[in-house]
Design a protein around this motif. Structure first.
Motif, PDB file in Angstrom:
ATOM      1  N   PRO A   1       0.048  11.877   0.651  1.00  0.00           N
ATOM      2  CA  PRO A   1       0.148  11.875   2.119  1.00  0.00           C
ATOM      3  C   PRO A   1      -0.035  10.479   2.684  1.00  0.00           C
ATOM      4  CG  PRO A   1      -1.243  13.685   1.355  1.00  0.00           C
ATOM      5  CD  PRO A   1      -0.956  12.835   0.150  1.00  0.00           C
ATOM      6  N   LEU A   2       0.468  10.263   3.888  1.00  0.00           N
ATOM      7  CA  LEU A   2       0.430   8.923   4.484  1.00  0.00           C
ATOM      8  C   LEU A   2      -0.995   8.442   4.739  1.00  0.00           C
ATOM      9  CD1 LEU A   2       3.415   9.045   7.015  1.00  0.00           C
ATOM     10  CD2 LEU A   2       3.296   7.873   4.807  1.00  0.00           C
TER      11      LEU A   2
ATOM     12  N   ALA B   1       0.777   3.404  11.284  1.00  0.00           N
ATOM     13  CA  ALA B   1       1.757   4.160  10.509  1.00  0.00           C
ATOM     14  C   ALA B   1       2.349   5.331  11.285  1.00  0.00           C
ATOM     15  CB  ALA B   1       1.119   4.669   9.219  1.00  0.00           C
ATOM     16  N   GLY B   2       1.839   5.622  12.488  1.00  0.00           N
ATOM     17  CA  GLY B   2       2.389   6.675  13.323  1.00  0.00           C
ATOM     18  C   GLY B   2       1.935   8.075  12.956  1.00  0.00           C
ATOM     19  N   LEU B   3       0.731   8.262  12.431  1.00  0.00           N
ATOM     20  CA  LEU B   3       0.234   9.585  12.089  1.00  0.00           C
ATOM     21  C   LEU B   3      -0.209  10.340  13.342  1.00  0.00           C
ATOM     22  CD1 LEU B   3       0.159   8.213   9.228  1.00  0.00           C
ATOM     23  CD2 LEU B   3      -1.789   9.689   8.748  1.00  0.00           C
ATOM     24  N   GLY B   4      -0.173  11.657  13.276  1.00  0.00           N
ATOM     25  CA  GLY B   4      -0.530  12.501  14.393  1.00  0.00           C
ATOM     26  C   GLY B   4      -2.020  12.762  14.485  1.00  0.00           C
ATOM     27  N   PRO B   5      -2.471  13.425  15.581  1.00  0.00           N
ATOM     28  CA  PRO B   5      -3.911  13.698  15.759  1.00  0.00           C
ATOM     29  C   PRO B   5      -4.496  14.573  14.656  1.00  0.00           C
ATOM     30  CG  PRO B   5      -2.704  13.997  17.816  1.00  0.00           C
ATOM     31  CD  PRO B   5      -1.687  13.825  16.742  1.00  0.00           C
ATOM     32  N   ALA B   6      -3.728  15.541  14.147  1.00  0.00           N
ATOM     33  CA  ALA B   6      -4.260  16.414  13.092  1.00  0.00           C
ATOM     34  C   ALA B   6      -4.572  15.629  11.823  1.00  0.00           C
ATOM     35  CB  ALA B   6      -3.251  17.533  12.799  1.00  0.00           C
ATOM     36  N   ASP B   7      -3.654  14.759  11.425  1.00  0.00           N
ATOM     37  CA  ASP B   7      -3.907  13.940  10.240  1.00  0.00           C
ATOM     38  C   ASP B   7      -5.068  12.973  10.471  1.00  0.00           C
ATOM     39  OD1 ASP B   7      -1.906  15.089   8.718  1.00  0.00           O
ATOM     40  OD2 ASP B   7      -0.365  13.732   9.499  1.00  0.00           O
ATOM     41  N   LEU B   8      -5.165  12.432  11.688  1.00  0.00           N
ATOM     42  CA  LEU B   8      -6.282  11.539  12.010  1.00  0.00           C
ATOM     43  C   LEU B   8      -7.615  12.260  11.871  1.00  0.00           C
ATOM     44  CD1 LEU B   8      -4.969   9.545  15.112  1.00  0.00           C
ATOM     45  CD2 LEU B   8      -5.643   8.583  12.915  1.00  0.00           C
ATOM     46  N   ALA B   9      -7.706  13.469  12.431  1.00  0.00           N
ATOM     47  CA  ALA B   9      -8.966  14.208  12.378  1.00  0.00           C
ATOM     48  C   ALA B   9      -9.313  14.618  10.946  1.00  0.00           C
ATOM     49  CB  ALA B   9      -8.873  15.438  13.281  1.00  0.00           C
ATOM     50  N   PHE B  10      -8.327  15.083  10.187  1.00  0.00           N
ATOM     51  CA  PHE B  10      -8.584  15.537   8.820  1.00  0.00           C
ATOM     52  C   PHE B  10      -9.027  14.386   7.923  1.00  0.00           C
ATOM     53  CE2 PHE B  10      -6.799  16.624   4.543  1.00  0.00           C
ATOM     54  CZ  PHE B  10      -7.748  17.579   4.228  1.00  0.00           C
TER      55      PHE B  10
ATOM     56  N   LEU C   1     -10.805  15.674  -3.899  1.00  0.00           N
ATOM     57  CA  LEU C   1     -10.122  16.147  -2.696  1.00  0.00           C
ATOM     58  C   LEU C   1      -8.607  16.261  -2.897  1.00  0.00           C
ATOM     59  CD1 LEU C   1      -8.543  13.682  -0.856  1.00  0.00           C
ATOM     60  CD2 LEU C   1     -10.892  12.894  -0.741  1.00  0.00           C
ATOM     61  N   THR C   2      -8.086  15.615  -3.937  1.00  0.00           N
ATOM     62  CA  THR C   2      -6.652  15.710  -4.210  1.00  0.00           C
ATOM     63  C   THR C   2      -6.287  17.023  -4.894  1.00  0.00           C
ATOM     64  OG1 THR C   2      -6.541  13.301  -4.428  1.00  0.00           O
ATOM     65  CG2 THR C   2      -4.692  14.538  -5.292  1.00  0.00           C
ATOM     66  N   LEU C   3      -7.182  17.532  -5.744  1.00  0.00           N
ATOM     67  CA  LEU C   3      -6.863  18.737  -6.517  1.00  0.00           C
ATOM     68  C   LEU C   3      -6.498  19.935  -5.636  1.00  0.00           C
ATOM     69  CD1 LEU C   3      -9.486  18.522  -9.413  1.00  0.00           C
ATOM     70  CD2 LEU C   3      -7.036  18.022  -9.499  1.00  0.00           C
ATOM     71  N   PRO C   4      -7.267  20.251  -4.568  1.00  0.00           N
ATOM     72  CA  PRO C   4      -6.831  21.384  -3.730  1.00  0.00           C
ATOM     73  C   PRO C   4      -5.514  21.144  -3.009  1.00  0.00           C
ATOM     74  CG  PRO C   4      -9.144  20.880  -3.363  1.00  0.00           C
ATOM     75  CD  PRO C   4      -8.571  19.749  -4.152  1.00  0.00           C
ATOM     76  N   LEU C   5      -5.200  19.876  -2.742  1.00  0.00           N
ATOM     77  CA  LEU C   5      -3.973  19.583  -1.998  1.00  0.00           C
ATOM     78  C   LEU C   5      -2.720  19.789  -2.835  1.00  0.00           C
ATOM     79  CD1 LEU C   5      -5.101  16.325  -0.119  1.00  0.00           C
ATOM     80  CD2 LEU C   5      -5.035  18.658   0.775  1.00  0.00           C
ATOM     81  N   VAL C   6      -2.851  19.756  -4.174  1.00  0.00           N
ATOM     82  CA  VAL C   6      -1.671  19.908  -5.036  1.00  0.00           C
ATOM     83  C   VAL C   6      -1.516  21.339  -5.538  1.00  0.00           C
ATOM     84  CG1 VAL C   6      -1.769  17.506  -5.762  1.00  0.00           C
ATOM     85  CG2 VAL C   6      -2.979  19.235  -7.091  1.00  0.00           C
ATOM     86  N   LEU C   7      -2.351  22.253  -5.034  1.00  0.00           N
ATOM     87  CA  LEU C   7      -2.243  23.661  -5.432  1.00  0.00           C
ATOM     88  C   LEU C   7      -1.542  24.425  -4.319  1.00  0.00           C
ATOM     89  CD1 LEU C   7      -5.820  24.263  -6.949  1.00  0.00           C
ATOM     90  CD2 LEU C   7      -3.676  23.790  -8.162  1.00  0.00           C
ATOM     91  N   PRO C   8      -0.272  24.749  -4.465  1.00  0.00           N
ATOM     92  CA  PRO C   8       0.455  25.424  -3.378  1.00  0.00           C
ATOM     93  C   PRO C   8      -0.031  26.835  -3.121  1.00  0.00           C
ATOM     94  CG  PRO C   8       1.809  25.297  -5.359  1.00  0.00           C
ATOM     95  CD  PRO C   8       0.584  24.496  -5.637  1.00  0.00           C
ATOM     96  N   ALA C   9      -0.700  27.471  -4.089  1.00  0.00           N
ATOM     97  CA  ALA C   9      -1.152  28.851  -3.892  1.00  0.00           C
ATOM     98  C   ALA C   9      -2.218  28.962  -2.815  1.00  0.00           C
ATOM     99  CB  ALA C   9      -1.677  29.412  -5.214  1.00  0.00           C
ATOM    100  N   LEU C  10      -2.942  27.861  -2.516  1.00  0.00           N
ATOM    101  CA  LEU C  10      -4.000  27.918  -1.513  1.00  0.00           C
ATOM    102  C   LEU C  10      -3.469  27.929  -0.086  1.00  0.00           C
ATOM    103  CD1 LEU C  10      -6.560  25.411  -3.086  1.00  0.00           C
ATOM    104  CD2 LEU C  10      -6.598  27.901  -3.187  1.00  0.00           C
TER     105      LEU C  10
ATOM    106  N   SER D   1       0.824  -1.204   0.000  1.00  0.00           N
ATOM    107  CA  SER D   1       0.000   0.000   0.000  1.00  0.00           C
ATOM    108  C   SER D   1       0.857   1.252   0.000  1.00  0.00           C
ATOM    109  CB  SER D   1      -0.940  -0.028   1.211  1.00  0.00           C
ATOM    110  OG  SER D   1      -1.711   1.135   1.254  1.00  0.00           O
ATOM    111  N   LEU D   2       1.951   1.245   0.797  1.00  0.00           N
ATOM    112  CA  LEU D   2       2.822   2.419   0.839  1.00  0.00           C
ATOM    113  C   LEU D   2       3.504   2.658  -0.503  1.00  0.00           C
ATOM    114  CD1 LEU D   2       4.421   2.068   4.386  1.00  0.00           C
ATOM    115  CD2 LEU D   2       2.631   3.668   3.662  1.00  0.00           C
ATOM    116  N   SER D   3       3.921   1.594  -1.162  1.00  0.00           N
ATOM    117  CA  SER D   3       4.570   1.771  -2.458  1.00  0.00           C
ATOM    118  C   SER D   3       3.592   2.270  -3.508  1.00  0.00           C
ATOM    119  CB  SER D   3       5.189   0.440  -2.912  1.00  0.00           C
ATOM    120  OG  SER D   3       4.181  -0.535  -3.098  1.00  0.00           O
TER     121      SER D   3
END
Length: 552
Positions: free
Chosen positions: A367-368, A439-448, A506-515, A359-361
């Protein structure tokens, strides 16, 4: 009283066991054809169009799969055998769980059983008819889903003459879990008290699913299969990949057929045919004398009496429908089988180390949380298929009770949506959190990621409930026919497309650095919520309009 001398000639003219099974199968085929072709002009045109387009789509799928399969078939026979063994093992597990639920519904709780058991039919003939009908249905579904890749593989290697032998070997292997499912159900019904028959059948389905998941985990090893197979190759490379395991026989027969080794393919197919005949013969011989007493005990099972509580607060209409459906789900082995096995298989894929590496590969540039989110969404799709599609159809002819109650159609649809939504969201969140904590993700990633998953699964549950209400099947005599097989397949295709659109949106906004980080996160949430609102809201509105015109 009729003298025995007048009955003897009539009894001698009774058909044998084989003729009884053939008569029952012909009657069932006539019933299916009448339901497709003689229930109105619209259904007739849809059935004829589907039958005309299905072969075209089938051969087109085989032609499209030939190119990607060509490179996979060029790998070494050992890697190809390991990959096929893992995939066929998972297929056998799925067949076993569905066979248990099929045996429960068709052999004990089908409405036509009382009439069949009053006829001069043997128990062996009735059980043989149930097994034969399940094998025919499995062969039809397998031809539709597995036929194109098998045809593409044999055509790529120029060995089309050996395709029937490979299909027969695969069908012979799947006959073993079909018979085993019947044996498990008959044994469970005979062993438990009469008051616990439904609970025992539900527990049999659940324990079978988790037992297969445990076997899946214990049988894994570092993979030797092809790289694209992911977690499947690890299963076929472990202890279950040896030549003593029947799924490995099918894998070796298929590989031998693709390589043009005719005699070796026949040598691996013959033991499978013998195993299928021996297992089905043993299952019928063992289950036939124990079937009628078990069926009688299941019919005589006392209903639990609930004493009304005076002064109890009346539940809101939506919550009342939710509680009613939850009580039905707890003791329904058919729906439990729709929930347990997909969740167990997805949990194995996410939590086993060999699967996590694949899955990781696959999602190494994302993002994780992206990989577990996608897998959990697809797991929720199978839960929504098992609960949401049949939410309205399971009411059957008793739907008029809900329509005549002080309950609006909007409240009815929301109540029917509540249980699939809660179960799908809860199960998918459990899978997501387990994988992300591992995988060791933090609370922010869990909530999002949890918020995104809830929005995506909410749209899936609304889509399934709406489709089930648009095309409900209320005139069934067997709970398994509350939804059609093609509606289930259509929802899986439509749900897969919906999940893919959600993930892309949901991927499209994540790849726009201007946001910026906050703008990208809000954009992903809004995009996912918009997809859920459009798909689920439109489907529920169509379902509301359909139920308004539905004549009961």
């Amino acid at each position: 009283m009729i003298p025995s001398s007048r009955l003897d000639p009539w009894l001698e003219r009774l058909p044998g066991g084989g003729e009884q099974v053939r008569t029952l199968l012909r009657a069932q085929l006539a019933m299916i054809l009448n339901g497709l072709l003689r229930r109105g002009r619209a259904r007739y045109l849809c059935a004829v169009s589907a039958l005309a387009l299905a072969p075209v789509a089938w051969f087109l799928a085989a032609a499209l799969l030939r190119v990607p399969l060509s490179g996979a078939l060029a790998t070494s026979p050992a890697r190809l055998t390991a990959t096929l063994t893992g995939g066929i093992t998972l297929l056998c597990g799925f067949t076993l769980v569905t066979s248990v639920s099929f045996a429960v519904a068709s052999a004990y709780f089908s409405r036509d059983l009382e009439w069949l058991l009053s006829l001069p039919l043997t128990s062996r003939s009735i059980l043989a008819h149930r097994l034969a009908s399940q094998l025919c249905l499995g062969a039809l579904v397998g031809t539709a889903l597995l036929g194109p890749p098998l045809l593409a593989a044999y055509a790529d290697r120029g060995q089309l003459a050996l395709l029937p032998l490979g299909a027969l070997a695969l069908l012979a292997l799947l006959a073993v879990p079909v018979g085993l499912g019947l044996v498990l159900v008959v044994a469970a019904v005979r062993l438990v008290p009469a008051s616990r028959v439904r609970d025992a059948t539900a527990a049999t389905v659940t324990l079978t699913g988790f037992g297969l998941a445990a076997l899946d985990i214990s049988g894994r090893a570092p993979g030797q299969g092809t790289g694209w197979a992911g977690a499947v190759r690890a299963l076929g490379s472990g202890a279950l990949g040896g030549p003593w395991f029947p799924p490995g026989w099918v894998a070796r027969e298929l590989v031998a057929g693709w390589r043009g080794q005719d005699q070796l393919a026949v040598a691996w197919a013959l033991p499978l045919l013998l195993l299928a005949m021996a297992s089905l013969g043993f299952c019928l011989a063992w289950a036939a004398p124990r079937y009628r007493p078990g069926w009688a005990k299941a019919q005589l099972a006392p209903r639990r009496q609930r004493r009304p509580v005076r002064g109890r607060y009346r539940l809101p209409p939506v919550l009342a429908v939710l509680v009613k459906d939850w009580r039905s789900l707890r003791r329904d082995p058919i729906q439990l089988s729709q929930l347990v096995l997909p969740l167990a298989l997805f949990a194995v894929y996410l939590l086993v180390p060999a699967a996590g590496a694949g899955s990781l590969s696959l999602f190494r540039d994302f993002p994780l949380w992206y990989g577990p989110l996608t897998t959990s969404a697809f797991a929720a799709m199978f839960v929504a298929s098992g609960l949401g599609l049949r939410a309205v159809g399971t009411e059957g002819r008793q739907l008029w009770c809900l329509r005549s109650s002080p309950l609006s159609l909007a409240q009815l649809l929301l109540g029917k949506l509540a249980l699939p939504l809660l179960v799908a969201v809860g199960a998918s969140l459990a899978l997501l959190w387990s994988a992300e904590l591992r995988a060791g993700l933090g609370p922010a990633d869990l909530a999002f990621s949890s918020l995104l998953l809830v929005l995506c699964v909410g749209g899936l549950a609304a889509l399934a409930t709406g489709l089930g209400a648009i095309w409900p099947r209320l005139d069934w005599g067997d709970p398994r026919r509350a939804i059609g097989i093609w509606l289930s397949v259509g929802f899986l295709l439509l749900g897969s497309a919906y999940v893919a659109v959600c993930m892309v949106a949901l991927t499209l906004p994540l790849v726009l650095p201007a946001l910026g980080p906050l703008g990208s996160a809000l954009g992903a949430v809004l995009a996912c919520g918009l997809c859920a609102l459009l798909a689920g809201g439109a489907t529920l509105r169509l379902a509301h309009a359909r139920l308004l015109r539905l004549e009961l």
